[in-house]
Each structure stands twice: as structure tokens, then as C-alpha cells.
Scaffold this active site. Structure first.
Site, PDB file in Angstrom:
ATOM      1  N   GLU A 100     -47.562 -10.626   6.942  1.00 55.75           N
ATOM      2  CA  GLU A 100     -47.210  -9.322   7.527  1.00 55.75           C
ATOM      3  C   GLU A 100     -47.212  -8.235   6.443  1.00 55.75           C
ATOM      4  O   GLU A 100     -47.725  -7.141   6.648  1.00 55.75           O
ATOM      5  CB  GLU A 100     -45.812  -9.379   8.157  1.00 55.75           C
ATOM      6  CG  GLU A 100     -45.757  -9.984   9.558  1.00 55.75           C
ATOM      7  CD  GLU A 100     -46.232  -9.004  10.626  1.00 55.75           C
ATOM      8  OE1 GLU A 100     -46.664  -7.890  10.283  1.00 55.75           O
ATOM      9  OE2 GLU A 100     -46.183  -9.367  11.811  1.00 55.75           O
ATOM     10  N   ARG A 141     -27.519  -1.671  18.056  1.00 61.29           N
ATOM     11  CA  ARG A 141     -27.992  -1.288  19.390  1.00 61.29           C
ATOM     12  C   ARG A 141     -26.916  -0.519  20.148  1.00 61.29           C
ATOM     13  O   ARG A 141     -27.229   0.273  21.032  1.00 61.29           O
ATOM     14  CB  ARG A 141     -28.512  -2.527  20.119  1.00 61.29           C
ATOM     15  CG  ARG A 141     -29.788  -3.011  19.421  1.00 61.29           C
ATOM     16  CD  ARG A 141     -30.355  -4.298  19.952  1.00 61.29           C
ATOM     17  NE  ARG A 141     -31.471  -4.728  19.092  1.00 61.29           N
ATOM     18  CZ  ARG A 141     -32.064  -5.906  19.161  1.00 61.29           C
ATOM     19  NH1 ARG A 141     -31.653  -6.794  20.057  1.00 61.29           N
ATOM     20  NH2 ARG A 141     -33.056  -6.214  18.355  1.00 61.29           N
ATOM     21  N   ARG A 184     -36.706  -8.953  21.783  1.00 60.58           N
ATOM     22  CA  ARG A 184     -37.810  -8.420  20.986  1.00 60.58           C
ATOM     23  C   ARG A 184     -38.644  -9.538  20.326  1.00 60.58           C
ATOM     24  O   ARG A 184     -39.371  -9.295  19.368  1.00 60.58           O
ATOM     25  CB  ARG A 184     -37.275  -7.475  19.912  1.00 60.58           C
ATOM     26  CG  ARG A 184     -36.425  -6.319  20.439  1.00 60.58           C
ATOM     27  CD  ARG A 184     -36.500  -5.105  19.534  1.00 60.58           C
ATOM     28  NE  ARG A 184     -35.366  -4.194  19.639  1.00 60.58           N
ATOM     29  CZ  ARG A 184     -35.131  -3.381  20.666  1.00 60.58           C
ATOM     30  NH1 ARG A 184     -35.920  -3.380  21.722  1.00 60.58           N
ATOM     31  NH2 ARG A 184     -34.074  -2.565  20.636  1.00 60.58           N
ATOM     32  N   LYS A 202     -40.009  -7.689   9.550  1.00 58.27           N
ATOM     33  CA  LYS A 202     -38.776  -7.458  10.310  1.00 58.27           C
ATOM     34  C   LYS A 202     -38.605  -8.611  11.294  1.00 58.27           C
ATOM     35  O   LYS A 202     -39.474  -8.859  12.136  1.00 58.27           O
ATOM     36  CB  LYS A 202     -38.884  -6.137  11.054  1.00 58.27           C
ATOM     37  CG  LYS A 202     -37.679  -5.833  11.938  1.00 58.27           C
ATOM     38  CD  LYS A 202     -37.781  -4.435  12.517  1.00 58.27           C
ATOM     39  CE  LYS A 202     -36.680  -4.152  13.504  1.00 58.27           C
ATOM     40  NZ  LYS A 202     -36.791  -2.815  14.089  1.00 58.27           N
ATOM     41  N   CYS A 219     -37.502   2.559  20.694  1.00 51.48           N
ATOM     42  CA  CYS A 219     -36.450   1.908  21.480  1.00 51.48           C
ATOM     43  C   CYS A 219     -35.286   2.840  21.798  1.00 51.48           C
ATOM     44  O   CYS A 219     -34.617   2.680  22.813  1.00 51.48           O
ATOM     45  CB  CYS A 219     -35.973   0.626  20.804  1.00 51.48           C
ATOM     46  SG  CYS A 219     -35.482   0.825  19.096  1.00 51.48           S
ATOM     47  N   LYS A 233     -36.246  -7.116   6.414  1.00 52.26           N
ATOM     48  CA  LYS A 233     -35.063  -6.846   7.229  1.00 52.26           C
ATOM     49  C   LYS A 233     -34.812  -8.017   8.179  1.00 52.26           C
ATOM     50  O   LYS A 233     -35.757  -8.455   8.826  1.00 52.26           O
ATOM     51  CB  LYS A 233     -35.339  -5.577   8.026  1.00 52.26           C
ATOM     52  CG  LYS A 233     -34.225  -5.161   8.939  1.00 52.26           C
ATOM     53  CD  LYS A 233     -34.653  -3.956   9.704  1.00 52.26           C
ATOM     54  CE  LYS A 233     -33.699  -3.781  10.861  1.00 52.26           C
ATOM     55  NZ  LYS A 233     -34.146  -2.854  11.821  1.00 52.26           N
TER      56      LYS A 233
HETATM   57  C1  PBG Z   1     -35.460   0.104  15.733  1.00 57.78           C
HETATM   58  C2  PBG Z   1     -34.530  -0.434  14.707  1.00 57.78           C
HETATM   59  C3  PBG Z   1     -33.553  -1.430  14.804  1.00 57.78           C
HETATM   60  C4  PBG Z   1     -32.894  -1.481  13.578  1.00 57.78           C
HETATM   61  C5  PBG Z   1     -33.509  -0.552  12.748  1.00 57.78           C
HETATM   62  N1  PBG Z   1     -34.534   0.068  13.451  1.00 57.78           N
HETATM   63  C6  PBG Z   1     -33.109  -2.219  15.963  1.00 57.78           C
HETATM   64  C7  PBG Z   1     -33.942  -3.262  16.527  1.00 57.78           C
HETATM   65  O1  PBG Z   1     -35.023  -3.591  16.047  1.00 57.78           O
HETATM   66  O2  PBG Z   1     -33.498  -3.780  17.553  1.00 57.78           O
HETATM   67  C8  PBG Z   1     -31.729  -2.367  13.233  1.00 57.78           C
HETATM   68  C9  PBG Z   1     -30.843  -1.848  12.157  1.00 57.78           C
HETATM   69  C10 PBG Z   1     -29.500  -2.487  12.055  1.00 57.78           C
HETATM   70  O3  PBG Z   1     -29.179  -3.475  12.732  1.00 57.78           O
HETATM   71  O4  PBG Z   1     -28.714  -1.984  11.247  1.00 57.78           O
HETATM   72  N2  PBG Z   1     -36.496  -0.706  16.115  1.00 57.78           N
END
Ligand code: PBG
Length: 337
Positions: free
Chosen positions: A243, A215, A227, A205, A131, A258
Site C-alpha cells: 500500500e 466516529r 469499512r 490505514k 465519511c 494508522k
Molecule cells: C476518516 C478518518 C477516520 C479517522 C481519521 N480519518 C475514521 C475512520 O476511518 O473510520 C480515525 C481517527 C481516530 O480514530 O482518531 N476516514
């Protein structure tokens, strides 16, 4: 009647007995946060001489490659065992597949090499996603309907993972929530001779609104849509276990939940069910909420920070990825954790 009252007093359980003094409380304390539990995320940006604060994350900076070795050295000096790296390329280098992510001279690859040169035993973990590198901000190439193409992404993840390992990464952390991603990364690492590089999988996640400030920090907001077609529905915990199970079967060495604070129940279930090294990511929104409230004088910064981290530990996390790692390590070192 009087006798009964006396008996009642004599036999009464008094939970407060063991809370009376600081030493007693320390003796019966069930969970303690250690500096060894912490992982500090770092945002590495293209360019030179850059150290720029992320507006929505006070105290968090984007730093350029020439400055990251120094940052990492200071983190190691605090006793923190690991960093988690995110790369931010130049805007003009982004394309539809995110090919700049596997450039041997890319931001992450150079950052890893610099950190390894500047530190002794700091564990360098690289976030593996697209991303930050795609011009549309999604976590892989899109199909004709504008949905991330899972299997195409897997191939590219393998390429990017091998380039991180070639640069010297100690651990790879795929975060894109593609089906089969751990398998694809493991296969590519093994094929390229990196069988000893472990995988920390973002296994459960969730599609969380708490990633908002990240972001900004990583310049990775999707240009359209969201997403929800690849990250998990925050309503589900049984699905989270499924998962995690899949990632374990595919060879994940460490599994991650997460965000952390909003998913403490999931952290506990994952730890109980699998008994594996379990990481939890206290994400950007969790961090920024505490910062904002503290800046307003509404909450005590250090106390709330330490309590939030301890809660994640109590839920069963062995490792906590947190933007507070440095601050927490300083407090722990003072013996005030
Ligand atoms: C990349 C990623 C994200 C985060 C960690 N790796 C962003 C997302 O999935 O949009 C979020 C980390 C945070 O909010 O501290 N995919």
C-alpha cells in the site's frame, strides 16, 4: 577457582553503569520526543459559539469555525508545528455523495481561512474524506450493492482537495483508502495550480476498532456495515508495505501508518523500507484508553502518555498525530519530556 571468579567480576558487562544518574541516562538516550514531532487534530463543527466536549474523548472538543482561529493560535504558541482538521457539517447538509465537503463556504474551507488569518506559520493539514459528509457515513458514494464506489470517489476527492487548497490548506491528507487516491489528488491539485501543496497519505490505514471514539467526535459512524472493504485487515503487514509503495509511486510526500500503537511494527518496516517522512496516527481509541484508565486512577496519565508517544517515535515515526499534542508539548516545554 577463586581466580576465575575474580576475572569474571572484572570483565563483567554492567548495563546498569549508564543508568545510575539522570545525566548519564540523558547522555545515552537514543530517542527524544520533540514538540516538532507533534500534530494536533481539531474537529471543526458547523454553527457558532460551539465548544463541545466529545463524551468518549475527555479533553477533546468540537469547535465551531468562529472559535477555531483562537484554538489554532494557542496551539502555535505551544510550538506545535501543525494541525490536522476534520470538518463536521450540519446534519441536514449531508447527502449521498458528500457534496457539502467541497462547498467553498463549507466548514473546512472557512476554518482553514480563519486559521491562516490567526496564525503565522502553523501548517494546516486537512483530512480528505467523505465519511463526515455523506448521509450514510461511508467514505464515498455507494454502488447498487451498498459498497463504496472507488472510481467515483476518486473524482470527488479531486474536487474536494482542490477546494481545500483554494481555501489555503498547506497540506492535504487523503484518508479514505481508495485505490489510486494519491494519484487523483495530485492530478487535481496540479491541474488547479497547487503543485506545491504536499500530500500526506493515510497509506497503511487498518480497519481498526480503535477508531470508535473518533466516529462520535466526527459524527462519521457508518449507518450500516463497516469499512472492511476499503481499509486494511489488521492481520497484514506485507500488504501494508505494498500500500505504501503504491502511494509513494503515485506521489505521496509523507506516508502515514494508522493506528500507531497497535502497528508499531508496521511503522518500523515502512521507515526502514522507504526512508521517507513517516507519520503515525495515535488514534482516538488509544487516547481514550489512557484517559479512562487515568481517570480511574489506574495509570499515571502523563507518564503513560509520554511513554506511548516515545514508543511511536522509537518505532521510526517522524511525525505523530495525537490528541495529546498540546499536553505533551507542555510537558516537553517544562523539560520533563
Ligand atoms: C476518516 C478518518 C477516520 C479517522 C481519521 N480519518 C475514521 C475512520 O476511518 O473510520 C480515525 C481517527 C481516530 O480514530 O482518531 N476516514
Amino acid at each position: 577457582m577463586e581466580d576465575m571468579t575474580d576475572d569474571w567480576f572484572e570483565s563483567m558487562v554492567r548495563m546498569r553503569r549508564l543508568r545510575r544518574t539522570g545525566s548519564l541516562r540523558r547522555m545515552v538516550r537514543e530517542n527524544v520526543l520533540h514538540t516538532d514531532d507533534l500534530i494536533q487534530p481539531l474537529f471543526v463543527i458547523a454553527g457558532r459559539g460551539v465548544k463541545k466536549e466529545v463524551p468518549s474523548m475527555p479533553g477533546v472538543h468540537q469547535v465551531s469555525v468562529d472559535k477555531v482561529g483562537r484554538e489554532a493560535k494557542a496551539i502555535e504558541a505551544l510550538g506545535i508545528p501543525a494541525v490536522l482538521l476534520f470538518g463536521i457539517p450540519q446534519d441536514g447538509d449531508k447527502d449521498a455523495v458528500g457534496s457539502v465537503s467541497w462547498d467553498p463556504k463549507g466548514v473546512i474551507q472557512r476554518a482553514v481561512a480563519s486559521i491562516k488569518r490567526n496564525t503565522e506559520d502553523l501548517c494546516v493539514i486537512t483530512d480528505l474524506c467523505f465519511c463526515e459528509y455523506t448521509d450514510h457515513g461511508h467514505c464515498g458514494p455507494l454502488d447498487e450493492d451498498g459498497i463504496v464506489d472507488n472510481d467515483e470517489t476518486l473524482l470527488n476527492l479531486g474536487i474536494q482537495a482542490a477546494s481545500h487548497a483554494a481555501a489555503g490548506a498547506d497540506m492535504i491528507a487523503p484518508s479514505g483508502m481508495m485505490d489510486g487516491m494519491v494519484d487523483a489528488v495530485r492530478e487535481s491539485l496540479d491541474l488547479h495550480g497547487y503543485e506545491d501543496v504536499p500530500i500526506m497519505s493515510y497509506a497503511a490505514k487498518f480497519a481498526s476498532a480503535f477508531y470508535g471514539p473518533f466516529r462520535d467526535a466526527a459524527d462519521s459512524a457508518p449507518a450500516f456495515g463497516d469499512r472492511h472493504t476499503y481499509q486494511m485487515d489488521p492481520a497484514n503487514s506485507e500488504e501494508a508495505l505494498r500500500e505504501v509503495e503504491l502511494d509513494v509511486d503515485e506521489g505521496a510526500d509523507i506516508v502515514m501508518v494508522k493506528p500507531a500503537g497497535p502497528c508499531l511494527d508496521v511503522v518500523r518496516q515502512v521507515k526502514d523500507e522507504f526512508g521517507l517522512p513517516t507519520a503515525a496516527y495515535q488514534v482516538s481509541g488509544e487516547y481514550s484508553m489512557i484517559k479512562a484508565a487515568a481517570e480511574n486512577g489506574w495509570l499515571n496519565h502523563d507518564a503513560v502518555m509520554m511513554e506511548s508517544l516515545l514508543a511511536i517515535k522509537r518505532a521510526g515515526a517522524d511525525m505523530i498525530i495525537t490528541y495529546f499534542a498540546r499536553d505533551a508539548a507542555k510537558i516537553i516545554a517544562k523539560g520533563k519530556g
